[in-house]
Design an enzyme around this catalytic site. Structure first.
Site, PDB file in Angstrom:
ATOM      1  N   SER A   1      -9.923 -13.984  -2.863  1.00 54.31           N
ATOM      2  CA  SER A   1      -8.570 -14.375  -2.480  1.00 54.31           C
ATOM      3  C   SER A   1      -8.260 -14.046  -1.032  1.00 54.31           C
ATOM      4  O   SER A   1      -8.776 -13.090  -0.455  1.00 54.31           O
ATOM      5  CB  SER A   1      -7.545 -13.694  -3.399  1.00 54.31           C
ATOM      6  OG  SER A   1      -7.618 -12.288  -3.268  1.00 54.31           O
TER       7      SER A   1
ATOM      8  N   SER B   1      15.162  -3.673 -13.395  1.00 54.83           N
ATOM      9  CA  SER B   1      15.063  -3.896 -11.955  1.00 54.83           C
ATOM     10  C   SER B   1      15.083  -2.547 -11.263  1.00 54.83           C
ATOM     11  O   SER B   1      15.607  -1.567 -11.801  1.00 54.83           O
ATOM     12  CB  SER B   1      16.202  -4.782 -11.443  1.00 54.83           C
ATOM     13  OG  SER B   1      17.450  -4.133 -11.599  1.00 54.83           O
TER      14      SER B   1
ATOM     15  N   LEU C   1     -13.591   5.988  -9.104  1.00 59.51           N
ATOM     16  CA  LEU C   1     -12.883   6.921  -9.989  1.00 59.51           C
ATOM     17  C   LEU C   1     -11.617   7.466  -9.357  1.00 59.51           C
ATOM     18  O   LEU C   1     -11.165   8.555  -9.686  1.00 59.51           O
ATOM     19  CB  LEU C   1     -13.819   8.084 -10.348  1.00 59.51           C
ATOM     20  CG  LEU C   1     -15.202   7.703 -10.892  1.00 59.51           C
ATOM     21  CD1 LEU C   1     -16.081   8.935 -11.038  1.00 59.51           C
ATOM     22  CD2 LEU C   1     -15.082   6.956 -12.218  1.00 59.51           C
TER      23      LEU C   1
ATOM     24  N   ASP D   1     -10.835  -2.370  -2.103  1.00 54.59           N
ATOM     25  CA  ASP D   1     -11.457  -3.349  -1.202  1.00 54.59           C
ATOM     26  C   ASP D   1     -12.133  -2.651  -0.031  1.00 54.59           C
ATOM     27  O   ASP D   1     -13.230  -3.032   0.389  1.00 54.59           O
ATOM     28  CB  ASP D   1     -10.401  -4.329  -0.679  1.00 54.59           C
ATOM     29  CG  ASP D   1      -9.725  -5.118  -1.786  1.00 54.59           C
ATOM     30  OD1 ASP D   1     -10.344  -5.293  -2.853  1.00 54.59           O
ATOM     31  OD2 ASP D   1      -8.577  -5.553  -1.587  1.00 54.59           O
TER      32      ASP D   1
END
Length: 327
Positions: A8, A36, A224, A257
């Protein structure tokens, strides 16, 4: 050889809630959930798993090839990535859809509520890898991260057909996918990435035991969180490493990432699994202490200093030659 990072490309809208989500949830009434939260701030940042990984690889001096789909609003983002060492020449630009968007709120305990609009990401299924490899060189690895599910399947199947070593990193798509999707995405992968929760989800949804999963992939890398990382291979003792030391946690989005980027950099340098994981943990530290997934930077001396502080002088000495070209 090239590193193709498929996944993505998105814009992140990150918000912080100073309380605890758990205090507003009634377990017996979750089927009627309607809540909310008043957030304290809003950060609009660049993101998407493939773009985040490419940015991290670029920070370490590599030139990854970004493979994904974005909207016509991608222009500024493209310039940013290219300035940081990312090859964006193969990003597909949709004529009708906006770049994907991730909206996430994080509470005081680092729990998160998030939504994801795929937008142009759905056109990733139209991307073929062979023309990219013909132009950029045979891929050392093709990482297949969270993306349009049909695109992920197409990339994985093409890797099998053409003999490209591929890395399975389904991450966020696991929650929305059944075993029929997950099994072909990971079977035969050179490396399988997941966090610990995702590893159990893979077992549950595929129906495969941990041992059977390990028999179907070359290496399984399981992050982890604050406890570091575990690397397993069939027939060998696991490698377990602690996380980097003295890291103030601010915002967890994109930490996985960054770890993957650092790990892949180490693999590309040929420094072995342990050193690769250590590089990944240090790169991840820069993200967790920063709001935004691509807002960090460092000098070679700073990175090596953190590597030595966490893993000793030998680790820094082994990695130093690969950071010489960084400005």
């Amino acid at each position: 050889m090239s590193l193709l990072i498929a996944g993505s490309i998105a814009t992140d809208h990150l918000m912080s809630f100073q309380g605890k989500f758990a205090d507003s949830l009634v377990v017996e009434q979750l089927d009627k959930l309607s809540v909310s939260f008043l957030v304290e701030d809003l950060e609009i940042r660049r993101g998407g798993v493939a773009a985040n990984m490419c940015f991290g690889l670029g920070q370490l001096g590599l030139t990854p090839v970004l493979v994904g789909a974005a909207g016509e609003d991608f222009g500024d983002y493209r310039s940013w990535l290219e300035r940081h060492g990312v090859n964006c020449s193969h990003v597909r630009i949709s004529e009708t859809k906006h770049t994907a968007r991730f909206v996430c709120t994080t509470d005081a305990t680092m729990a998160q509520f998030a939504s994801f609009y795929p937008g142009a990401m759905s056109e990733a299924r139209l991307i073929e890898l062979a023309p990219i490899a013909a132009r950029e060189g045979a891929p050392e690895y093709v990482l297949i991260g969270a993306d349009d599910p049909d695109g992920m399947l197409r990339h994985t199947e093409e890797c099998r057909q053409r003999g490209y070593p591929f890395i399975a990193d389904p991450s966020q798509q696991l929650a929305f996918s059944g075993g029929d999707l997950i099994r072909p995405l990971i079977d035969g992968a050179a490396i399988l990435f997941s966090n610990e929760y995702e590893s159990h989800m893979i077992e549950q949804k595929t129906g495969w035991s941990a041992e059977e999963i390990l028999s179907r992939v070359g290496i399984q890398v399981t992050t982890l969180g604050k406890d570091g990382v575990r690397i397993t291979r069939s027939g060998e003792e696991p490698i377990e490493l602690p996380a980097a030391k003295d890291v103030p946690a601010v915002e967890p989005t994109g930490v996985g990432d960054a770890f993957r980027a650092g790990f892949l950099a180490g693999m590309a340098w040929g420094v072995g699994l342990e050193r690769s994981a250590q590089v990944g943990c240090v790169l991840a530290a820069y993200v967790v202490e920063t709001v935004g997934t691509q807002e960090y930077g460092f000098t070679p001396a700073q990175f090596l200093g953190r590597l030595e502080h966490s893993y000793g002088p030998d680790a820094a000495e082994d990695i130093a030659p690969f950071l010489k070209t960084l400005s």
